[in-house]
Design a protein around this motif. Structure first.
Motif, mmCIF file in Angstrom:
data_model
loop_
_atom_site.group_PDB
_atom_site.id
_atom_site.type_symbol
_atom_site.label_atom_id
_atom_site.label_comp_id
_atom_site.label_asym_id
_atom_site.label_seq_id
_atom_site.Cartn_x
_atom_site.Cartn_y
_atom_site.Cartn_z
ATOM 1 N N HIS A 153 0.845 -1.203 0.000
ATOM 2 C CA HIS A 153 0.000 0.000 0.000
ATOM 3 C C HIS A 153 0.877 1.248 0.000
ATOM 4 N N TYR A 190 -3.309 -2.577 -5.277
ATOM 5 C CA TYR A 190 -4.703 -2.265 -5.588
ATOM 6 C C TYR A 190 -4.720 -0.840 -6.134
ATOM 7 N N GLY A 198 -7.719 -6.099 -1.769
ATOM 8 C CA GLY A 198 -6.393 -6.187 -2.373
ATOM 9 C C GLY A 198 -5.766 -7.560 -2.230
#
Length: 357
Positions: free
Chosen positions: A75, A97, A314
């Motif tokens: 992330h 993601y 994700g």
């Protein structure tokens, strides 16, 4: 135990994100940040001081961390880091993601964003500073004119100007200081009305969920001549069908198959209409704080923690069709936050609760 890497983990958004997902599950979280002091703010299992996103060493370090720490999901919190990682995600051995790097290129350019959305009438009138005379700009855009940088966050280099001399002096100052070039500035119609944000999560073209809020006060507004400093100290959840409609239309027009976070800034014009002023391809700084509050203090369903929902998706979760696509949080809940004083929420009933952060 899932193993997650968070870049930009020392910033407010990164700290909020880690807090939000930790309150839901037991993760092993590795963090990076190029500020050696800031990274100490976060609750990390392992930390790295990284080079800046524009360094040739940034991606090689990310690859080493993914390999050595067996990272399963990556992330990137700052948009500049997310853009770099989006360009390289095919080479990374961890799930992400994120939308395509082409979408980052469009949305990080406020002029390009405005031009894309202009045919729909969703953006304020916008001109490039280098392609119009200031006198003509005042004729076409009205008075005052909103001067701002073409890229960047936190109201970067923005100022409402009431005459050509103010415009020229403001831009000349930043060019002289070497902080910008003349071609970095855009001129926009000034929007005097209410200030909104719309935060959304998408999956392969489908809206997963979203919420809207009104910004009532920014942090230290007196320190900026435009009084815009990027993140609010007071914001209130609102339910507004027009904001939902405008925001979805804007996202889908820019990216026919949105995937990940799309967080919009919107402002009300003198005509009462709502205009999109910015499309951020990252979670707004307080999205994760709202996520944490929803899970810990508002008694909402687990998926109201959007940060946690994002991580689950994700990592492969796809059962989200029954979740509300709009207005995930109850209306008129107000969030108060500031440096060194913590945070509180005020419910519509008037009840106030302290948030432990």
């Amino acid at each position: 135990m899932k193993r997650i890497l968070v870049t930009g983990a020392g910033g407010i958004g990164g700290v909020n994100f880690v807090r939000a997902i930790r309150c839901m599950d037991n993760f092993y979280i590795v963090g990076t940040d190029h500020f050696p002091y800031h990274i100490k703010f976060n609750d990390l299992d392992k930390e790295y001081v990284s080079p800046r996103h524009d360094s040739s060493e940034f991606i090689p370090l990310i690859k080493r961390i993914i390999k050595n720490d067996q990272i399963e999901f990556l992330h990137p919190q700052p948009e500049v880091e997310a853009e770099v990682i989006a360009k390289q995600k095919g080479e990374l051995k961890a799930k992400t993601y994120l939308p395509s790097s082409e979408i980052f290129k469009i949305c990080r350019d406020k002029y390009e964003t405005a031009m894309r959305l202009n045919p729909l009438g969703l953006t304020p009138k916008t001109k490039l500073y280098t392609q119009i005379s200031i006198e003509k700009a005042f004729e076409e855009l009205g008075n005052p004119i909103w001067v701002r940088a073409r890229s960047g966050a936190g109201g970067r280099l923005s100022l409402p100007c009431e005459n050509p001399e103010e415009v020229e002096t403001w831009i000349k100052l930043w060019v002289m200081k070497g902080k910008a070039r003349r071609e970095d500035f855009i001129l926009q119609e000034y929007l005097p009305g209410r200030d909104y944000a719309w935060d959304s999560l998408w999956y392969r073209g489908e809206l997963v969920t979203s919420y809207a809020r009104m910004r009532l006060e920014y942090i230290f507004p007196h320190l900026s001549p435009s009084r815009i400093t990027g993140t609010p100290t007071v914001s209130k959840i609102i339910h507004n069908e027009k904001i939902n409609e405008t925001s979805v239309k804007a996202v889908k027009f820019i990216d026919p198959k949105p995937h990940g976070f799309y967080c919009l800034d919107l402002k009300e014009g003198a005509d009462g209409r709502i205009y999109v002023t910015e499309v951020n391809i990252k979670a707004h700084t307080t999205l994760a704080l709202w996520s944490y509050i929803a899970a810990k203090y508002m008694g909402l369903e687990w998926w109201s923690n959007i940060s946690y929902l994002y991580v689950k998706i994700g990592l492969g979760f796809e059962e989200f069709s029954d979740m509300p696509k709009y207005d995930i949080y109850p209306e008129n809940v107000t969030l108060l936050r500031h440096i060194d004083v913590g945070a509180k929420i005020i419910f519509p009933s008037g009840e106030t609760r302290k948030v432990a952060i």
